[in-house]
Design a protein around this motif. Structure first.
Motif, short mmCIF file in Angstrom:
data_model
loop_
_atom_site.label_atom_id
_atom_site.label_comp_id
_atom_site.label_asym_id
_atom_site.label_seq_id
_atom_site.Cartn_x
_atom_site.Cartn_y
_atom_site.Cartn_z
N ASP A 197 0.82 -1.22 0.00
CA ASP A 197 0.00 0.00 0.00
C ASP A 197 0.85 1.27 0.00
OD1 ASP A 197 -2.30 -1.51 0.02
OD2 ASP A 197 -2.57 -1.43 2.19
N ASP A 198 2.13 1.14 0.36
CA ASP A 198 3.04 2.28 0.37
C ASP A 198 4.01 2.25 -0.80
OD1 ASP A 198 2.08 3.50 2.77
OD2 ASP A 198 3.07 1.90 3.91
N ILE A 199 3.68 1.47 -1.82
CA ILE A 199 4.47 1.40 -3.05
C ILE A 199 3.58 1.83 -4.21
CG2 ILE A 199 5.76 -0.10 -4.62
CD1 ILE A 199 6.33 -1.93 -2.24
N SER A 200 4.08 2.66 -5.07
CA SER A 200 3.30 3.09 -6.22
C SER A 200 2.88 1.89 -7.07
CB SER A 200 4.15 4.04 -7.09
OG SER A 200 3.54 4.23 -8.36
N PRO A 201 1.61 1.84 -7.50
CA PRO A 201 1.19 0.74 -8.37
C PRO A 201 1.99 0.67 -9.66
CG PRO A 201 -0.46 2.50 -8.32
CD PRO A 201 0.52 2.79 -7.24
N TRP A 202 2.54 1.83 -10.08
CA TRP A 202 3.36 1.83 -11.29
C TRP A 202 4.62 0.98 -11.10
CZ3 TRP A 202 0.34 2.92 -14.85
CH2 TRP A 202 -0.51 4.02 -14.84
N MET A 203 5.15 0.94 -9.86
CA MET A 203 6.36 0.16 -9.61
C MET A 203 6.06 -1.33 -9.69
SD MET A 203 9.58 0.73 -9.07
CE MET A 203 10.28 -0.71 -9.89
N ALA A 204 4.94 -1.73 -9.10
CA ALA A 204 4.55 -3.13 -9.17
C ALA A 204 4.34 -3.56 -10.62
CB ALA A 204 3.28 -3.35 -8.36
N LEU A 205 3.66 -2.70 -11.39
CA LEU A 205 3.40 -3.02 -12.79
C LEU A 205 4.70 -3.04 -13.60
CD1 LEU A 205 1.27 -3.54 -14.98
CD2 LEU A 205 1.15 -1.06 -15.33
N ALA A 206 5.61 -2.13 -13.29
CA ALA A 206 6.86 -2.04 -14.06
C ALA A 206 7.71 -3.30 -13.95
CB ALA A 206 7.66 -0.82 -13.60
N ILE A 261 9.77 -0.85 -21.50
CA ILE A 261 8.97 -1.22 -20.32
C ILE A 261 7.70 -0.38 -20.26
CG2 ILE A 261 8.93 -1.24 -17.79
CD1 ILE A 261 11.95 -1.90 -17.90
N LEU A 262 7.81 0.90 -20.55
CA LEU A 262 6.63 1.77 -20.56
C LEU A 262 5.59 1.27 -21.56
CD1 LEU A 262 8.33 5.27 -20.27
CD2 LEU A 262 6.74 4.28 -18.61
N ARG A 263 6.04 0.84 -22.73
CA ARG A 263 5.11 0.31 -23.72
C ARG A 263 4.44 -0.97 -23.21
NH1 ARG A 263 9.40 1.71 -27.21
NH2 ARG A 263 10.03 -0.47 -27.42
N GLN A 264 5.24 -1.83 -22.58
CA GLN A 264 4.69 -3.08 -22.05
C GLN A 264 3.68 -2.81 -20.93
OE1 GLN A 264 5.47 -6.13 -23.49
NE2 GLN A 264 6.43 -4.69 -24.92
N MET A 265 3.94 -1.81 -20.10
CA MET A 265 3.01 -1.46 -19.02
C MET A 265 1.67 -1.04 -19.59
SD MET A 265 5.76 0.62 -16.63
CE MET A 265 4.61 1.18 -15.35
N ARG A 266 1.69 -0.27 -20.67
CA ARG A 266 0.45 0.17 -21.29
C ARG A 266 -0.28 -1.01 -21.94
NH1 ARG A 266 4.15 4.33 -23.04
NH2 ARG A 266 3.85 6.24 -21.82
N GLN A 267 0.48 -1.88 -22.59
CA GLN A 267 -0.14 -3.02 -23.27
C GLN A 267 -0.77 -4.00 -22.28
OE1 GLN A 267 2.67 -4.82 -25.99
NE2 GLN A 267 3.02 -2.90 -27.09
N LEU A 268 -0.18 -4.11 -21.08
CA LEU A 268 -0.75 -5.00 -20.07
C LEU A 268 -2.08 -4.47 -19.53
CD1 LEU A 268 2.39 -6.09 -18.00
CD2 LEU A 268 0.96 -7.53 -19.46
N GLY A 309 -2.22 -1.31 -17.61
CA GLY A 309 -2.06 -0.38 -16.50
C GLY A 309 -2.50 -0.96 -15.17
N GLU A 310 -3.04 -0.11 -14.30
CA GLU A 310 -3.43 -0.53 -12.95
C GLU A 310 -4.51 -1.59 -12.96
OE1 GLU A 310 -3.87 2.44 -9.83
OE2 GLU A 310 -3.06 3.95 -11.19
#
Length: 243
Positions: free
Chosen positions: A71-80, A224-231, A233-234
């Motif tokens: 809960d104290d980690i950005s969801p973007w980090m988990a997704l990345a 990695i940013l492209r892969q995050m979007r293709q997956l 996101g949150e």
């Protein structure tokens, strides 16, 4: 006389080896159970790095990590990290046999460009309980312990521990320490781009630096940013109960 000596000696060595294996099994099994709910204070790789620094005379080196919950980690980090390291993470049981098969096929064709197939679960086991380096003994232990961890821990827990003990630079362990060191803010406030940059250095955090990213690291960050979007996101994290 020689045969008599070999017999008792062989039995003694075997008995000692079995006791050592029993103690290690208790240690590893206990670690898997306890850290399924307790914060992880340090990892085996952190201890290895610290001892290596001391033995080389570097007494200023400190392997440090600040534990934070998901809960104290950005969801973007988990997704990345999922996008970068193991996109099938929600679906496999710790070992991705499809990725292993592809890696073996690739390595047969390109001996000078070896590709790995370790999942996030395997990397968590290796960092937490084993040692760095490559050997069939370690890989065998890693596979067995990974299956045990997958049986006890949730995927969210595995990802939380991974993010807290992953090495992001020389002496920098865990996403909170990395976020404070490189971006001067808590891990909860990491942006999508910053998370992708941290994930980009994970294959070799000593060679690749988030503080001074090379062209290769920047290109990997963009991938990695492209892969995050293709997956997705949150929504991908929430649908797979990872966040």
């Amino acid at each position: 006389m020689r045969k008599w000596f070999r017999g008792p000696l062989k039995a003694t060595v075997k008995r000692i080896a079995l006791r050592v294996l029993f103690v290690l099994a208790l240690f590893w099994g206990g670690g898997i159970v306890l850290f399924s709910f307790l914060p992880v204070p340090f990892s085996a790789v952190m201890v290895e790095r610290q001892l290596g620094a001391w033995f080389s005379g570097d007494f200023g080196y400190v392997a440090h990590s600040d534990w934070v919950g998901m809960d104290d980690i950005s969801p973007w980090m988990a997704l990345a990290v999922v996008a970068a390291e193991d996109q099938r993470f929600p679906d496999h049981w710790g070992l991705d046999f499809s990725a292993i098969e592809k890696a073996l096929s690739h390595n047969e064709r390109h001996e000078n460009r070896i590709r790995g197939a370790s999942t996030i679960s395997q990397q968590t086991v290796k960092n937490l309980l084993l040692w760095d380096g490559k050997s069939w003994v370690r890989k065998g232990l890693e596979a067995g312990l990974t299956l045990g961890m997958e049986a006890v821990w949730t995927k969210r827990r595995i990802l939380t521990v991974y993010l807290n003990i992953a090495e992001f630079g020389d002496g920098v362990f865990g996403v909170e320490e990395a976020s404070q060191r490189y971006f001067h803010k808590p891990a909860s406030r990491l942006t999508m781009s910053e998370a992708a940059l941290l994930a980009a250095v994970l294959p070799n955090p000593i060679r690749f630096q988030a503080a001074a990213p090379s062209g290769y690291v920047r290109s990997r960050q963009a991938w990695i940013l492209r892969q995050m979007r293709q997956l997705g996101g949150e929504a991908f994290l929430q649908s797979n109960k990872l966040y």
